[in-house]
Design an enzyme around this catalytic site. Structure first.
Site, PDB file in Angstrom:
ATOM      1  N   ASP A 164       4.133   2.797   4.817  1.00 52.47           N
ATOM      2  CA  ASP A 164       3.587   3.063   3.478  1.00 52.47           C
ATOM      3  C   ASP A 164       4.451   4.138   2.840  1.00 52.47           C
ATOM      4  O   ASP A 164       4.301   5.323   3.137  1.00 52.47           O
ATOM      5  CB  ASP A 164       2.146   3.573   3.566  1.00 52.47           C
ATOM      6  CG  ASP A 164       1.140   2.469   3.808  1.00 52.47           C
ATOM      7  OD1 ASP A 164       1.067   1.559   2.980  1.00 52.47           O
ATOM      8  OD2 ASP A 164       0.434   2.526   4.827  1.00 52.47           O
TER       9      ASP A 164
ATOM     10  N   ARG B 290       5.313   8.547   3.784  1.00 47.61           N
ATOM     11  CA  ARG B 290       5.356   9.013   5.175  1.00 47.61           C
ATOM     12  C   ARG B 290       6.708   9.643   5.529  1.00 47.61           C
ATOM     13  O   ARG B 290       6.753  10.653   6.235  1.00 47.61           O
ATOM     14  CB  ARG B 290       5.086   7.854   6.139  1.00 47.61           C
ATOM     15  CG  ARG B 290       3.947   6.920   5.760  1.00 47.61           C
ATOM     16  CD  ARG B 290       2.612   7.600   5.694  1.00 47.61           C
ATOM     17  NE  ARG B 290       1.557   6.633   5.401  1.00 47.61           N
ATOM     18  CZ  ARG B 290       0.326   6.947   5.032  1.00 47.61           C
ATOM     19  NH1 ARG B 290      -0.009   8.227   4.922  1.00 47.61           N
ATOM     20  NH2 ARG B 290      -0.570   6.016   4.784  1.00 47.61           N
TER      21      ARG B 290
ATOM     22  N   ARG C 206      -1.838   7.367  -7.576  1.00 46.95           N
ATOM     23  CA  ARG C 206      -0.942   6.391  -6.947  1.00 46.95           C
ATOM     24  C   ARG C 206      -0.653   5.234  -7.898  1.00 46.95           C
ATOM     25  O   ARG C 206       0.339   4.516  -7.729  1.00 46.95           O
ATOM     26  CB  ARG C 206      -1.564   5.848  -5.664  1.00 46.95           C
ATOM     27  CG  ARG C 206      -1.775   6.887  -4.586  1.00 46.95           C
ATOM     28  CD  ARG C 206      -2.727   6.402  -3.512  1.00 46.95           C
ATOM     29  NE  ARG C 206      -2.223   5.226  -2.819  1.00 46.95           N
ATOM     30  CZ  ARG C 206      -2.945   4.511  -1.959  1.00 46.95           C
ATOM     31  NH1 ARG C 206      -4.215   4.857  -1.697  1.00 46.95           N
ATOM     32  NH2 ARG C 206      -2.422   3.471  -1.360  1.00 46.95           N
TER      33      ARG C 206
ATOM     34  N   LYS D 116       0.017  -4.188  -3.635  1.00 49.07           N
ATOM     35  CA  LYS D 116      -1.346  -4.014  -3.141  1.00 49.07           C
ATOM     36  C   LYS D 116      -2.198  -3.386  -4.243  1.00 49.07           C
ATOM     37  O   LYS D 116      -1.651  -2.823  -5.203  1.00 49.07           O
ATOM     38  CB  LYS D 116      -1.334  -3.123  -1.888  1.00 49.07           C
ATOM     39  CG  LYS D 116      -0.719  -1.731  -2.125  1.00 49.07           C
ATOM     40  CD  LYS D 116      -0.536  -0.976  -0.822  1.00 49.07           C
ATOM     41  CE  LYS D 116       0.011   0.409  -1.085  1.00 49.07           C
ATOM     42  NZ  LYS D 116       0.278   1.157   0.163  1.00 49.07           N
ATOM     43  N   HIS D 117      -3.517  -3.466  -4.218  1.00 50.87           N
ATOM     44  CA  HIS D 117      -4.397  -4.104  -3.237  1.00 50.87           C
ATOM     45  C   HIS D 117      -5.160  -5.189  -3.990  1.00 50.87           C
ATOM     46  O   HIS D 117      -6.094  -4.873  -4.729  1.00 50.87           O
ATOM     47  CB  HIS D 117      -5.402  -3.118  -2.672  1.00 50.87           C
ATOM     48  CG  HIS D 117      -4.816  -1.820  -2.164  1.00 50.87           C
ATOM     49  ND1 HIS D 117      -4.421  -0.762  -2.986  1.00 50.87           N
ATOM     50  CD2 HIS D 117      -4.545  -1.412  -0.895  1.00 50.87           C
ATOM     51  CE1 HIS D 117      -3.978   0.234  -2.250  1.00 50.87           C
ATOM     52  NE2 HIS D 117      -4.029  -0.126  -0.972  1.00 50.87           N
TER      53      HIS D 117
ATOM     54  N   HIS E 206     -11.803   2.570   3.510  1.00 54.41           N
ATOM     55  CA  HIS E 206     -11.548   3.145   4.829  1.00 54.41           C
ATOM     56  C   HIS E 206     -12.866   3.419   5.558  1.00 54.41           C
ATOM     57  O   HIS E 206     -12.918   3.378   6.794  1.00 54.41           O
ATOM     58  CB  HIS E 206     -10.757   4.455   4.711  1.00 54.41           C
ATOM     59  CG  HIS E 206      -9.346   4.267   4.269  1.00 54.41           C
ATOM     60  ND1 HIS E 206      -9.002   4.149   2.946  1.00 54.41           N
ATOM     61  CD2 HIS E 206      -8.187   4.169   4.975  1.00 54.41           C
ATOM     62  CE1 HIS E 206      -7.681   4.000   2.849  1.00 54.41           C
ATOM     63  NE2 HIS E 206      -7.175   4.009   4.059  1.00 54.41           N
TER      64      HIS E 206
ATOM     65  N   ASP F 241      -5.136  -5.815   4.121  1.00 56.95           N
ATOM     66  CA  ASP F 241      -5.176  -4.367   4.317  1.00 56.95           C
ATOM     67  C   ASP F 241      -5.629  -4.137   5.758  1.00 56.95           C
ATOM     68  O   ASP F 241      -5.998  -5.085   6.473  1.00 56.95           O
ATOM     69  CB  ASP F 241      -6.141  -3.731   3.316  1.00 56.95           C
ATOM     70  CG  ASP F 241      -5.830  -2.269   3.040  1.00 56.95           C
ATOM     71  OD1 ASP F 241      -5.071  -1.665   3.819  1.00 56.95           O
ATOM     72  OD2 ASP F 241      -6.358  -1.723   2.050  1.00 56.95           O
TER      73      ASP F 241
END
Length: 412
Positions: free
Chosen positions: A149, A158, A223, A253-254, A266, A339
Protein backbone atom coordinates in the site's frame (compact mmCIF):
# COMPACT_ATOMS: atom_id res chain seq x y z
CA UNK A 1 5.15 -31.71 -18.09
CA UNK A 2 7.51 -29.94 -15.74
CA UNK A 3 7.11 -26.30 -14.72
CA UNK A 4 10.07 -25.34 -16.87
CA UNK A 5 9.37 -27.42 -19.97
CA UNK A 6 7.83 -25.71 -22.96
CA UNK A 7 4.56 -26.89 -24.52
CA UNK A 8 4.77 -28.40 -28.00
CA UNK A 9 3.26 -25.85 -30.33
CA UNK A 10 2.02 -26.04 -33.88
CA UNK A 11 4.87 -23.76 -34.88
CA UNK A 12 7.39 -26.18 -33.40
CA UNK A 13 5.89 -29.15 -35.22
CA UNK A 14 5.87 -27.22 -38.48
CA UNK A 15 9.49 -26.25 -38.01
CA UNK A 16 10.49 -29.84 -37.25
CA UNK A 17 8.56 -31.21 -40.22
CA UNK A 18 10.02 -28.64 -42.59
CA UNK A 19 13.53 -29.34 -41.33
CA UNK A 20 13.09 -33.08 -41.82
CA UNK A 21 11.90 -32.64 -45.40
CA UNK A 22 14.70 -30.23 -46.19
CA UNK A 23 17.27 -32.62 -44.74
CA UNK A 24 15.92 -35.51 -46.81
CA UNK A 25 16.01 -33.50 -50.05
CA UNK A 26 19.50 -32.30 -49.37
CA UNK A 27 20.80 -35.77 -48.63
CA UNK A 28 19.12 -37.68 -51.44
CA UNK A 29 18.00 -35.11 -53.99
CA UNK A 30 14.69 -36.94 -54.26
CA UNK A 31 11.54 -35.30 -55.51
CA UNK A 32 8.03 -36.21 -56.56
CA UNK A 33 7.11 -35.17 -60.06
CA UNK A 34 3.36 -35.29 -59.69
CA UNK A 35 2.87 -34.91 -55.97
CA UNK A 36 1.06 -38.24 -55.81
CA UNK A 37 3.61 -39.79 -53.43
CA UNK A 38 5.14 -38.26 -50.34
CA UNK A 39 8.66 -36.99 -50.76
CA UNK A 40 11.18 -39.62 -49.63
CA UNK A 41 8.32 -41.63 -48.19
CA UNK A 42 7.89 -39.08 -45.41
CA UNK A 43 4.29 -38.53 -44.35
CA UNK A 44 3.72 -34.88 -43.53
CA UNK A 45 2.20 -34.29 -40.08
CA UNK A 46 -1.56 -33.87 -39.85
CA UNK A 47 -0.94 -30.36 -38.61
CA UNK A 48 0.09 -29.23 -42.11
CA UNK A 49 -2.86 -27.52 -43.69
CA UNK A 50 -4.61 -29.29 -46.52
CA UNK A 51 -6.28 -27.34 -49.30
CA UNK A 52 -9.31 -25.52 -47.97
CA UNK A 53 -8.48 -26.36 -44.38
CA UNK A 54 -8.13 -23.56 -41.80
CA UNK A 55 -5.08 -23.62 -39.55
CA UNK A 56 -5.92 -24.12 -35.89
CA UNK A 57 -5.14 -21.12 -33.71
CA UNK A 58 -2.25 -21.68 -31.33
CA UNK A 59 -3.06 -21.37 -27.64
CA UNK A 60 -1.77 -18.23 -25.99
CA UNK A 61 1.13 -18.37 -23.59
CA UNK A 62 -1.25 -17.96 -20.67
CA UNK A 63 -3.54 -20.71 -21.95
CA UNK A 64 -0.59 -23.04 -22.40
CA UNK A 65 0.62 -22.33 -18.87
CA UNK A 66 -2.85 -22.82 -17.39
CA UNK A 67 -3.11 -26.19 -19.13
CA UNK A 68 -0.01 -27.44 -17.27
CA UNK A 69 -1.28 -26.46 -13.81
CA UNK A 70 -2.90 -28.75 -11.27
CA UNK A 71 -6.08 -27.67 -9.52
CA UNK A 72 -4.08 -27.14 -6.33
CA UNK A 73 -1.65 -24.84 -8.13
CA UNK A 74 -4.49 -22.89 -9.71
CA UNK A 75 -6.31 -22.36 -6.42
CA UNK A 76 -3.07 -21.22 -4.78
CA UNK A 77 -2.75 -18.47 -7.41
CA UNK A 78 -6.03 -17.00 -6.17
CA UNK A 79 -4.55 -15.82 -2.86
CA UNK A 80 -2.44 -12.80 -1.95
CA UNK A 81 -1.22 -12.96 1.64
CA UNK A 82 1.15 -11.29 4.06
CA UNK A 83 4.43 -13.12 4.71
CA UNK A 84 3.13 -13.71 8.25
CA UNK A 85 -0.09 -15.20 6.88
CA UNK A 86 1.97 -17.45 4.65
CA UNK A 87 4.51 -18.65 7.21
CA UNK A 88 2.74 -18.29 10.55
CA UNK A 89 5.56 -16.29 12.14
CA UNK A 90 4.89 -13.09 14.09
CA UNK A 91 7.01 -10.65 12.08
CA UNK A 92 8.60 -11.51 8.75
CA UNK A 93 11.71 -9.55 7.82
CA UNK A 94 13.51 -12.17 5.72
CA UNK A 95 12.62 -14.95 3.30
CA UNK A 96 14.59 -18.12 3.99
CA UNK A 97 13.80 -21.79 4.42
CA UNK A 98 10.51 -21.14 6.24
CA UNK A 99 9.22 -19.04 3.36
CA UNK A 100 10.42 -21.60 0.82
CA UNK A 101 8.65 -24.42 2.63
CA UNK A 102 5.43 -22.41 2.97
CA UNK A 103 5.43 -21.60 -0.74
CA UNK A 104 6.07 -25.24 -1.58
CA UNK A 105 2.94 -26.06 0.44
CA UNK A 106 0.74 -23.30 -1.01
CA UNK A 107 2.41 -21.44 -3.92
CA UNK A 108 0.29 -18.32 -3.56
CA UNK A 109 -0.19 -15.82 -6.36
CA UNK A 110 0.99 -12.82 -4.38
CA UNK A 111 2.31 -11.38 -1.14
CA UNK A 112 1.47 -8.08 0.55
CA UNK A 113 3.93 -6.19 2.72
CA UNK A 114 3.39 -3.65 5.50
CA UNK A 115 5.46 -1.36 7.67
CA UNK A 116 6.43 -4.12 10.10
CA UNK A 117 8.18 -5.95 7.25
CA UNK A 118 10.51 -3.01 6.60
CA UNK A 119 13.47 -2.64 8.96
CA UNK A 120 16.11 -1.52 6.49
CA UNK A 121 16.71 -0.72 2.83
CA UNK A 122 18.84 -3.70 1.85
CA UNK A 123 16.80 -5.95 4.12
CA UNK A 124 13.61 -5.20 2.17
CA UNK A 125 15.30 -5.64 -1.20
CA UNK A 126 16.75 -8.97 -0.11
CA UNK A 127 13.45 -10.22 1.28
CA UNK A 128 11.55 -9.37 -1.89
CA UNK A 129 14.22 -10.88 -4.12
CA UNK A 130 14.40 -14.10 -2.10
CA UNK A 131 10.62 -14.41 -1.95
CA UNK A 132 10.42 -14.01 -5.71
CA UNK A 133 12.99 -16.76 -6.23
CA UNK A 134 11.28 -19.12 -3.78
CA UNK A 135 7.91 -18.57 -5.49
CA UNK A 136 9.40 -19.23 -8.93
CA UNK A 137 10.84 -22.50 -7.63
CA UNK A 138 7.50 -23.68 -6.20
CA UNK A 139 4.29 -25.00 -7.72
CA UNK A 140 3.95 -24.16 -11.39
CA UNK A 141 6.94 -21.79 -11.23
CA UNK A 142 4.83 -18.65 -11.59
CA UNK A 143 6.33 -15.35 -10.35
CA UNK A 144 4.33 -13.70 -7.57
CA UNK A 145 2.78 -10.30 -7.21
CA UNK A 146 4.87 -8.47 -4.61
CA UNK A 147 2.52 -5.77 -3.38
CA UNK A 148 2.33 -2.85 -1.00
CA UNK A 149 0.00 0.00 0.00
CA UNK A 150 1.92 3.03 -1.25
CA UNK A 151 -0.63 5.75 -1.92
CA UNK A 152 1.65 8.64 -1.02
CA UNK A 153 0.95 11.25 1.63
CA UNK A 154 1.34 11.01 5.39
CA UNK A 155 -1.20 8.23 6.00
CA UNK A 156 -0.55 5.29 3.65
CA UNK A 157 3.00 5.10 2.31
CA UNK A 158 4.75 2.09 3.80
CA UNK A 159 8.07 2.69 2.01
CA UNK A 160 8.29 6.49 1.98
CA UNK A 161 7.22 6.76 5.61
CA UNK A 162 9.52 3.97 6.84
CA UNK A 163 12.54 6.25 7.18
CA UNK A 164 14.82 3.74 5.45
CA UNK A 165 14.54 4.96 1.86
CA UNK A 166 15.64 8.22 0.32
CA UNK A 167 12.58 8.62 -1.91
CA UNK A 168 10.34 11.62 -2.60
CA UNK A 169 7.37 12.10 -0.31
CA UNK A 170 4.10 13.76 -1.21
CA UNK A 171 1.40 15.70 0.58
CA UNK A 172 -1.99 14.09 1.05
CA UNK A 173 -3.90 13.28 -2.13
CA UNK A 174 -6.61 15.76 -1.23
CA UNK A 175 -3.95 18.49 -1.53
CA UNK A 176 -2.85 17.06 -4.88
CA UNK A 177 -6.48 17.11 -6.01
CA UNK A 178 -6.92 20.69 -4.84
CA UNK A 179 -4.35 21.82 -7.42
CA UNK A 180 -6.72 20.61 -10.17
CA UNK A 181 -3.56 19.76 -12.09
CA UNK A 182 -3.57 16.20 -13.38
CA UNK A 183 0.17 16.36 -14.04
CA UNK A 184 0.61 16.40 -10.26
CA UNK A 185 -1.26 13.11 -9.96
CA UNK A 186 0.78 11.69 -12.84
CA UNK A 187 3.94 12.73 -10.99
CA UNK A 188 2.75 10.79 -7.94
CA UNK A 189 2.15 7.68 -10.04
CA UNK A 190 5.42 7.88 -11.94
CA UNK A 191 7.53 8.62 -8.87
CA UNK A 192 6.01 5.95 -6.64
CA UNK A 193 6.00 3.36 -9.40
CA UNK A 194 9.65 4.06 -10.21
CA UNK A 195 10.96 3.64 -6.68
CA UNK A 196 8.75 0.61 -5.97
CA UNK A 197 10.02 -1.13 -9.11
CA UNK A 198 13.61 -0.36 -8.11
CA UNK A 199 13.08 -1.96 -4.70
CA UNK A 200 11.41 -5.06 -6.10
CA UNK A 201 7.66 -4.48 -5.87
CA UNK A 202 5.44 -5.02 -8.92
CA UNK A 203 1.94 -4.19 -7.58
CA UNK A 204 0.73 -1.12 -5.70
CA UNK A 205 -2.67 -0.92 -4.05
CA UNK A 206 -3.13 2.65 -5.27
CA UNK A 207 -4.50 5.09 -6.23
CA UNK A 208 -7.46 5.60 -3.95
CA UNK A 209 -10.45 6.15 -6.24
CA UNK A 210 -12.94 7.06 -3.52
CA UNK A 211 -14.91 10.30 -3.79
CA UNK A 212 -15.03 12.00 -0.40
CA UNK A 213 -18.75 12.70 -0.20
CA UNK A 214 -18.75 12.35 3.60
CA UNK A 215 -16.19 14.76 5.12
CA UNK A 216 -16.49 12.92 8.46
CA UNK A 217 -15.35 9.64 6.88
CA UNK A 218 -12.92 8.10 9.40
CA UNK A 219 -11.10 5.84 6.94
CA UNK A 220 -10.61 7.68 3.64
CA UNK A 221 -10.39 11.37 4.51
CA UNK A 222 -7.43 13.07 2.90
CA UNK A 223 -6.44 9.88 1.05
CA UNK A 224 -9.07 10.88 -1.54
CA UNK A 225 -8.37 13.38 -4.31
CA UNK A 226 -11.54 15.24 -3.31
CA UNK A 227 -15.32 15.48 -3.34
CA UNK A 228 -15.83 16.30 -7.04
CA UNK A 229 -16.27 13.01 -8.95
CA UNK A 230 -15.07 14.48 -12.25
CA UNK A 231 -11.90 15.85 -10.67
CA UNK A 232 -11.21 12.60 -8.81
CA UNK A 233 -11.75 10.66 -12.04
CA UNK A 234 -9.22 12.79 -13.91
CA UNK A 235 -6.65 12.51 -11.14
CA UNK A 236 -7.07 8.76 -10.78
CA UNK A 237 -6.76 8.16 -14.53
CA UNK A 238 -3.59 10.26 -14.72
CA UNK A 239 -1.97 8.39 -11.83
CA UNK A 240 -2.98 4.98 -13.21
CA UNK A 241 -1.49 5.69 -16.63
CA UNK A 242 1.76 7.07 -15.19
CA UNK A 243 2.28 4.26 -12.70
CA UNK A 244 1.55 1.58 -15.28
CA UNK A 245 4.34 2.97 -17.47
CA UNK A 246 6.88 2.24 -14.71
CA UNK A 247 6.23 -1.50 -14.78
CA UNK A 248 4.32 -1.50 -11.49
CA UNK A 249 0.65 -2.46 -11.69
CA UNK A 250 -1.74 0.05 -10.11
CA UNK A 251 -4.86 -1.19 -8.34
CA UNK A 252 -7.70 1.26 -7.74
CA UNK A 253 -9.81 0.96 -4.60
CA UNK A 254 -12.31 0.62 -2.88
CA UNK A 255 -15.15 -0.32 -5.26
CA UNK A 256 -18.05 0.60 -5.17
CA UNK A 257 -16.79 3.64 -3.22
CA UNK A 258 -15.73 4.11 0.39
CA UNK A 259 -16.00 7.90 0.46
CA UNK A 260 -19.52 8.12 1.90
CA UNK A 261 -19.28 5.51 4.63
CA UNK A 262 -19.24 6.45 8.28
CA UNK A 263 -17.92 3.13 9.61
CA UNK A 264 -14.57 1.37 9.35
CA UNK A 265 -14.54 -2.03 7.60
CA UNK A 266 -11.42 -2.92 9.59
CA UNK A 267 -13.62 -3.30 12.65
CA UNK A 268 -17.07 -4.18 11.31
CA UNK A 269 -19.66 -3.88 8.57
CA UNK A 270 -19.96 -0.55 6.76
CA UNK A 271 -22.81 0.86 4.70
CA UNK A 272 -23.54 3.59 2.26
CA UNK A 273 -27.10 4.85 2.22
CA UNK A 274 -26.71 6.54 -1.14
CA UNK A 275 -29.13 5.65 -3.91
CA UNK A 276 -28.26 3.72 -7.03
CA UNK A 277 -28.48 6.92 -9.07
CA UNK A 278 -26.13 8.75 -6.70
CA UNK A 279 -23.59 5.94 -6.70
CA UNK A 280 -23.66 5.52 -10.47
CA UNK A 281 -23.25 9.23 -11.14
CA UNK A 282 -20.67 9.94 -8.44
CA UNK A 283 -18.81 7.02 -6.84
CA UNK A 284 -18.45 5.08 -10.10
CA UNK A 285 -16.90 7.93 -12.10
CA UNK A 286 -13.28 7.41 -10.95
CA UNK A 287 -13.58 3.66 -11.49
CA UNK A 288 -14.88 4.19 -15.02
CA UNK A 289 -11.97 6.52 -15.71
CA UNK A 290 -9.46 4.04 -14.30
CA UNK A 291 -10.89 1.23 -16.42
CA UNK A 292 -10.68 3.44 -19.52
CA UNK A 293 -7.06 4.19 -18.57
CA UNK A 294 -6.27 0.46 -18.56
CA UNK A 295 -6.05 -0.27 -14.85
CA UNK A 296 -5.27 -3.99 -14.48
CA UNK A 297 -6.72 -4.55 -10.99
CA UNK A 298 -9.70 -3.21 -9.06
CA UNK A 299 -10.05 -3.76 -5.32
CA UNK A 300 -13.57 -4.42 -4.04
CA UNK A 301 -14.35 -3.21 -0.54
CA UNK A 302 -16.54 -4.63 2.23
CA UNK A 303 -19.23 -2.03 1.65
CA UNK A 304 -22.94 -2.80 1.76
CA UNK A 305 -25.27 -0.87 -0.54
CA UNK A 306 -28.82 -1.37 0.81
CA UNK A 307 -30.26 1.11 -1.72
CA UNK A 308 -28.38 -0.41 -4.67
CA UNK A 309 -27.59 -4.12 -4.53
CA UNK A 310 -29.92 -4.55 -1.54
CA UNK A 311 -28.67 -8.11 -1.03
CA UNK A 312 -27.43 -7.69 2.52
CA UNK A 313 -23.88 -8.51 1.42
CA UNK A 314 -20.69 -6.49 1.38
CA UNK A 315 -19.68 -5.72 -2.19
CA UNK A 316 -16.73 -8.10 -1.81
CA UNK A 317 -19.18 -11.04 -1.55
CA UNK A 318 -21.94 -9.72 -3.80
CA UNK A 319 -22.61 -11.30 -7.22
CA UNK A 320 -24.58 -8.16 -8.04
CA UNK A 321 -21.77 -5.70 -7.36
CA UNK A 322 -18.96 -7.88 -8.72
CA UNK A 323 -20.64 -9.67 -11.60
CA UNK A 324 -23.55 -7.52 -12.72
CA UNK A 325 -22.08 -4.10 -12.02
CA UNK A 326 -18.27 -4.12 -12.09
CA UNK A 327 -18.01 -6.76 -14.81
CA UNK A 328 -21.26 -6.04 -16.62
CA UNK A 329 -22.20 -2.38 -16.34
CA UNK A 330 -18.68 -0.98 -16.04
CA UNK A 331 -17.14 -3.54 -18.40
CA UNK A 332 -14.05 -4.33 -16.31
CA UNK A 333 -12.22 -7.35 -17.74
CA UNK A 334 -9.13 -7.33 -15.52
CA UNK A 335 -8.41 -8.85 -12.12
CA UNK A 336 -10.84 -8.20 -9.27
CA UNK A 337 -9.07 -8.42 -5.91
CA UNK A 338 -10.78 -8.16 -2.54
CA UNK A 339 -9.91 -5.86 0.29
CA UNK A 340 -8.36 -7.71 3.23
CA UNK A 341 -10.47 -10.65 4.39
CA UNK A 342 -8.84 -10.34 7.82
CA UNK A 343 -11.01 -7.26 8.45
CA UNK A 344 -13.83 -7.36 10.95
CA UNK A 345 -16.45 -6.80 8.24
CA UNK A 346 -15.65 -10.36 7.08
CA UNK A 347 -14.30 -12.19 10.13
CA UNK A 348 -17.25 -11.25 12.35
CA UNK A 349 -19.69 -12.94 10.00
CA UNK A 350 -17.85 -15.67 8.09
CA UNK A 351 -15.20 -18.31 8.61
CA UNK A 352 -12.18 -18.09 6.30
CA UNK A 353 -13.36 -20.96 4.10
CA UNK A 354 -16.94 -19.71 3.86
CA UNK A 355 -15.81 -16.22 2.89
CA UNK A 356 -13.34 -17.50 0.29
CA UNK A 357 -15.87 -19.74 -1.44
CA UNK A 358 -18.47 -16.98 -1.48
CA UNK A 359 -16.00 -14.46 -2.92
CA UNK A 360 -15.03 -16.69 -5.83
CA UNK A 361 -18.63 -17.77 -6.40
CA UNK A 362 -19.54 -14.08 -6.68
CA UNK A 363 -16.98 -13.64 -9.45
CA UNK A 364 -13.92 -12.37 -7.58
CA UNK A 365 -10.46 -13.35 -8.81
CA UNK A 366 -7.90 -12.84 -6.05
CA UNK A 367 -8.53 -12.91 -2.31
CA UNK A 368 -6.40 -10.62 -0.19
CA UNK A 369 -5.22 -11.70 3.25
CA UNK A 370 -7.61 -14.42 4.40
CA UNK A 371 -7.81 -14.79 8.16
CA UNK A 372 -6.55 -18.38 7.81
CA UNK A 373 -4.82 -19.20 4.50
CA UNK A 374 -4.79 -22.97 4.94
CA UNK A 375 -8.50 -23.07 5.87
CA UNK A 376 -9.48 -20.79 3.00
CA UNK A 377 -7.34 -22.72 0.49
CA UNK A 378 -8.69 -26.10 1.61
CA UNK A 379 -12.22 -24.71 1.58
CA UNK A 380 -11.97 -23.69 -2.06
CA UNK A 381 -10.55 -27.08 -3.05
CA UNK A 382 -13.36 -28.82 -1.18
CA UNK A 383 -15.94 -26.58 -2.86
CA UNK A 384 -14.63 -27.58 -6.28
CA UNK A 385 -14.69 -31.25 -5.28
CA UNK A 386 -18.29 -30.87 -4.05
CA UNK A 387 -19.39 -28.95 -7.14
CA UNK A 388 -20.13 -25.75 -5.24
CA UNK A 389 -17.47 -24.07 -7.38
CA UNK A 390 -16.62 -25.31 -10.85
CA UNK A 391 -13.06 -25.68 -12.04
CA UNK A 392 -14.07 -23.50 -14.99
CA UNK A 393 -14.85 -20.67 -12.53
CA UNK A 394 -11.40 -21.12 -11.01
CA UNK A 395 -9.80 -21.16 -14.47
CA UNK A 396 -11.43 -17.84 -15.38
CA UNK A 397 -9.81 -16.14 -12.41
CA UNK A 398 -6.42 -17.77 -12.90
CA UNK A 399 -6.47 -16.65 -16.55
CA UNK A 400 -7.02 -13.05 -15.47
CA UNK A 401 -4.25 -13.23 -12.87
CA UNK A 402 -1.79 -14.80 -15.30
CA UNK A 403 -2.72 -12.27 -17.99
CA UNK A 404 -1.98 -9.41 -15.58
CA UNK A 405 1.36 -11.00 -14.76
CA UNK A 406 2.16 -11.54 -18.44
CA UNK A 407 1.36 -7.89 -19.18
CA UNK A 408 3.80 -6.90 -16.42
CA UNK A 409 6.50 -9.01 -18.05
CA UNK A 410 6.61 -11.45 -15.14
CA UNK A 411 6.16 -14.50 -17.36
CA UNK A 412 9.06 -13.63 -19.68
Amino acid sequence: MSATSKPITRRGVLAAGTAAVALGLSACGASSSDGSEPLLGIELPEIFDKPGQQAEEEPSRVESLLATMTLEQKVAQLFCVTPEGLTGIDQAVAAGDTTAAALANIPVGGLAYFGQNIIGEQQLRDMLSATYEHACAAGAGIPPFLSVDEEGGPLVARVANSGYFDVPSFPSMIEIGATQDTSKAAEVGETIGTYLADIGFNLDFAPDADVLTNPDNPVIGERSFGSDPDLVAQMVAAEVEAMHETGVAPCVKHFPGHGDTAGDSHTGAVYTERTREEIESCEFEPFRAAIDAGVPLVMVGHIETPNFAADGLPASLSPTMIGDVLRGDLGFEGTIISDSFAMGAITQNYTADEAAVQFFAAGGDMLLMPEDLQLAYDGVLEAVSAGTLSEERIDESVMRILTAKENLGLLD
